[in-house]
Write an enzyme that holds these catalytic residues in place. Structure first.
Site, short mmCIF file in Angstrom:
data_model
loop_
_atom_site.label_atom_id
_atom_site.label_comp_id
_atom_site.label_asym_id
_atom_site.label_seq_id
_atom_site.Cartn_x
_atom_site.Cartn_y
_atom_site.Cartn_z
CD GLU A 1 -0.02 -9.04 -2.25
OE1 GLU A 1 1.03 -9.71 -1.96
OE2 GLU A 1 -0.16 -7.93 -2.28
CB ILE B 1 3.15 -2.71 -7.44
CG1 ILE B 1 2.52 -3.89 -8.22
CG2 ILE B 1 2.12 -1.26 -7.77
CD1 ILE B 1 1.12 -4.14 -7.86
CG HIS C 1 2.53 -6.55 -4.19
ND1 HIS C 1 1.61 -6.13 -3.26
CD2 HIS C 1 3.06 -5.52 -4.65
CE1 HIS C 1 1.95 -4.97 -2.97
NE2 HIS C 1 2.78 -4.47 -3.86
CB CYS D 1 5.24 -4.09 -1.32
SG CYS D 1 5.50 -2.71 -2.74
N GLY E 1 0.99 -1.14 0.02
CA GLY E 1 -0.13 -0.01 0.09
C GLY E 1 0.89 1.35 0.10
CD GLU E 2 2.52 5.70 -0.51
OE1 GLU E 2 2.24 5.40 -1.53
OE2 GLU E 2 3.51 6.28 -0.03
CB SER E 3 5.35 2.76 3.70
OG SER E 3 6.01 3.71 3.08
N1 GLN Z 1 5.66 2.63 -3.12
C1 GLN Z 1 4.99 2.37 -1.77
C2 GLN Z 1 5.54 2.94 -0.36
O1 GLN Z 1 6.49 3.65 -0.69
C3 GLN Z 1 5.08 0.98 -1.64
C4 GLN Z 1 4.25 0.23 -2.87
C5 GLN Z 1 3.51 -0.85 -2.68
O2 GLN Z 1 3.31 -1.30 -1.43
N2 GLN Z 1 3.29 -1.63 -3.62
O3 GLN Z 1 4.85 3.11 0.43
#
Ligand code: GLN
Length: 193
Positions: free
Chosen positions: A171, A133, A169, A79, A47-49
């Site tokens: 999953e 991703i 990923h 990720c 996701g977005e950390s």
């Molecule tokens: N670019 C995202 C981040 O820095 C990570 C991307 C992902 O979890 N697919 O949080």
């Protein structure tokens, strides 16, 4: 065996589907009362950390989860999840849980065109599919960290104690080998307890 999946943001449903397919009981962590039940393993999804890191504090989940990870709770972090575990971020002073002694570079393949698919060897699992991703990679790992996979010379999978951190990923692909590796880690941790 019961697995908790951090579900405040990101790709958590896909992990739930894999666990359901493998017949494993799982539930979502969205608020602090979700942490009152017992569980044996934790998934930190992609996701977005930055967003997830903030929500961990706002929702009052951070301290309890960090303590569980430090005490040996098996974790599968994919990720953004890997970024949450990293002790250090390469281009950034932010530290989230900081429980894995690695330095992680965010968006290491670029932000826009940094998504790709490959197949590569993962230690003990043979060749597995890997979907990246806007992925990070590990650009430094302490000697006690076990390297599980590399792609183009960069570390994309590693294990430290019961924490498994991946750039990709698992999953999102059909192959369930990584989730099975995680479930075996949980079984071993339960036997050792
Ligand atoms: N670019 C995202 C981040 O820095 C990570 C991307 C992902 O979890 N697919 O949080």
């Amino acid at each position: 065996m019961k697995v908790a999946i951090l579900a405040v943001q990101g790709a958590f449903i896909e992990h739930e589907k894999v666990l359901q397919q493998l017949g494993v009981d799982c539930f979502e962590i969205r608020k602090s009362s979700d942490l009152e039940q017992d569980f044996d393993g934790l998934i930190l999804p992609g996701g977005e950390s930055t967003v997830m890191g903030k929500l961990l504090h706002t929702l009052n989940l951070y301290d309890t989860l960090k303590k569980k990870i430090q005490d040996g709770m098996p974790v599968l972090a994919t990720c953004a999840g890997l970024i949450l575990l990293a002790e250090h971020l390469t281009d950034d002073d932010t530290v989230h849980f900081g429980t894995m002694p690695v330095s992680v570079k965010r968006n290491a393949y670029g932000r826009q065109i940094g998504s790709f698919y490959t197949e590569a060897e993962c230690k003990g699992l043979g060749t597995i599919p890997m979907t990246f991703i806007r992925a990070p990679y590990i650009d430094k790992a302490s000697p006690e960290v076990e390297i599980l996979a590399t792609v183009d010379g960069h570390i994309v999978g590693a294990r430290y104690q019961n924490q498994i951190g991946l750039s990709f990923h698992p999953e999102l692909d059909e192959n369930t080998a990584i989730h099975q590796l995680f479930l075996n880690t949980i079984k071993k941790a339960k036997q050792a307890a």
